[in-house]
Enzyme design. Sequence first.
Site, PDB file in Angstrom:
ATOM      1  N   HIS A  75      38.788  73.164  -1.866  1.00 47.29           N
ATOM      2  CA  HIS A  75      37.903  72.318  -1.053  1.00 47.29           C
ATOM      3  C   HIS A  75      36.675  71.857  -1.843  1.00 47.29           C
ATOM      4  O   HIS A  75      36.250  70.709  -1.700  1.00 47.29           O
ATOM      5  CB  HIS A  75      37.487  73.048   0.226  1.00 47.29           C
ATOM      6  CG  HIS A  75      38.651  73.484   1.058  1.00 47.29           C
ATOM      7  ND1 HIS A  75      38.564  74.466   2.005  1.00 47.29           N
ATOM      8  CD2 HIS A  75      39.955  73.080   1.058  1.00 47.29           C
ATOM      9  CE1 HIS A  75      39.756  74.637   2.565  1.00 47.29           C
ATOM     10  NE2 HIS A  75      40.616  73.813   2.002  1.00 47.29           N
ATOM     11  N   HIS A 135      43.664  67.379   6.537  1.00 48.56           N
ATOM     12  CA  HIS A 135      43.292  68.532   5.716  1.00 48.56           C
ATOM     13  C   HIS A 135      44.282  68.738   4.568  1.00 48.56           C
ATOM     14  O   HIS A 135      43.890  69.079   3.447  1.00 48.56           O
ATOM     15  CB  HIS A 135      43.180  69.818   6.534  1.00 48.56           C
ATOM     16  CG  HIS A 135      42.680  70.930   5.673  1.00 48.56           C
ATOM     17  ND1 HIS A 135      41.339  71.080   5.374  1.00 48.56           N
ATOM     18  CD2 HIS A 135      43.333  71.874   4.947  1.00 48.56           C
ATOM     19  CE1 HIS A 135      41.189  72.078   4.527  1.00 48.56           C
ATOM     20  NE2 HIS A 135      42.389  72.580   4.251  1.00 48.56           N
ATOM     21  N   ASP A 169      43.399  68.933   0.692  1.00 45.27           N
ATOM     22  CA  ASP A 169      43.877  69.961  -0.244  1.00 45.27           C
ATOM     23  C   ASP A 169      44.510  69.321  -1.481  1.00 45.27           C
ATOM     24  O   ASP A 169      44.294  69.771  -2.616  1.00 45.27           O
ATOM     25  CB  ASP A 169      44.929  70.848   0.423  1.00 45.27           C
ATOM     26  CG  ASP A 169      44.325  71.941   1.292  1.00 45.27           C
ATOM     27  OD1 ASP A 169      43.126  72.258   1.139  1.00 45.27           O
ATOM     28  OD2 ASP A 169      45.078  72.486   2.126  1.00 45.27           O
ATOM     29  N   HIS A 205      49.818  73.822  -1.920  1.00 45.96           N
ATOM     30  CA  HIS A 205      49.217  74.148  -3.209  1.00 45.96           C
ATOM     31  C   HIS A 205      50.263  74.371  -4.307  1.00 45.96           C
ATOM     32  O   HIS A 205      50.068  73.963  -5.447  1.00 45.96           O
ATOM     33  CB  HIS A 205      48.340  75.384  -3.078  1.00 45.96           C
ATOM     34  CG  HIS A 205      47.249  75.218  -2.067  1.00 45.96           C
ATOM     35  ND1 HIS A 205      46.372  74.151  -2.093  1.00 45.96           N
ATOM     36  CD2 HIS A 205      46.904  75.956  -0.990  1.00 45.96           C
ATOM     37  CE1 HIS A 205      45.528  74.270  -1.081  1.00 45.96           C
ATOM     38  NE2 HIS A 205      45.829  75.347  -0.389  1.00 45.96           N
TER      39      HIS A 205
HETATM   40 ZN   LIG Z   1      42.628  73.678   2.489  1.00 43.26          ZN
END
Ligand SMILES: [Zn+2]
Length: 313
Positions: A92, A250, A254, A277
């Site tokens: 973030h 969101h 990311d 991720h």
């Molecule tokens: Zn996040």
Amino acid sequence: MDGLPLQLPLHTTPTIQQTLKSAIDCVGIGLHSGRRVRLALLPAPAGSGIVFRRTDLDRDIPADFRHVTDTRLCTLLGLAEEPAVRVGTVEHVMAALSGAGVHNAVVALDGPEVPILDGSADGFLFLIDCAGIVAQDEMAASIEVLRRVRVADGDAFAELRPSAFGLDMALSIAFDAAAIGRQALTLRLTPETFRGELARARTFTLAGEVEQLRAAGLALGGSLDNAVVVDGARVLNRGGLRMADEFVRHKLLDAVGDLALAGAPLRGRFVAHRSGHALNNRLLRALFADTANWRLAPPPLAAVPGRQIAAAA
Ligand SMILES: [Zn+2]
């Protein structure tokens, strides 16, 4: 040489490297460790990139995709040869720095995890706003994607394709939880779109996963103050969502943070479905695995102030 005031229009991708005008700090807790951490954002010289500094260990970790050692719940940077030198949940603050057009900065921490703040990038953007941004005396290079690179895991995938502009992004997600369902978002990343469309979107979790995480010693700092918690069709947070599609926003936030670990702004089109991720990091590793996939490029003409209209026509 610092001190040039920021005069580029907000909707341009900076063509000159930028850093923070002054240092600023805050205190917060780590989402997974539950530990109180002091975070400071510091100016840094041109060409130095973003560096995470563990002030308690007196060690630095460059914000580089090759230093990502764990992607299960957050993006964690570490030194492979020294496991104690690590920083978790970098995505973030990386998104905020990248989204704001900051090329060079030190992110100093006295603990192993970036504070979660309210679960979005908004608090980091506020800190950057308070510190201010200055242009430096070197041009900003970008990483130009030359051909399609794709990674997949089941039906989840992430791709980078060539694009004439900065970073174009298209992401879709699909969750069984009815409150989330299927959501998709397409966005051209600029400081303006990052601030307006992504920065305030909070991290989220499913109610059923919270107990599992706690049992595994994770999400110890998690609460309804720093994450959206979904239970089927319900959002458990008293205030509800900040935007109807906060979840996909969101996930895109990311991705901005994860892709910022390329080390320079990307010029390409990011297209992904259900990427997280792990896939985002695999995508960068795949991109840089072959020098035919990319090149370091001068800034696109469209980003030069004064050429906006010609480029858009
Ligand atoms: Zn996040």
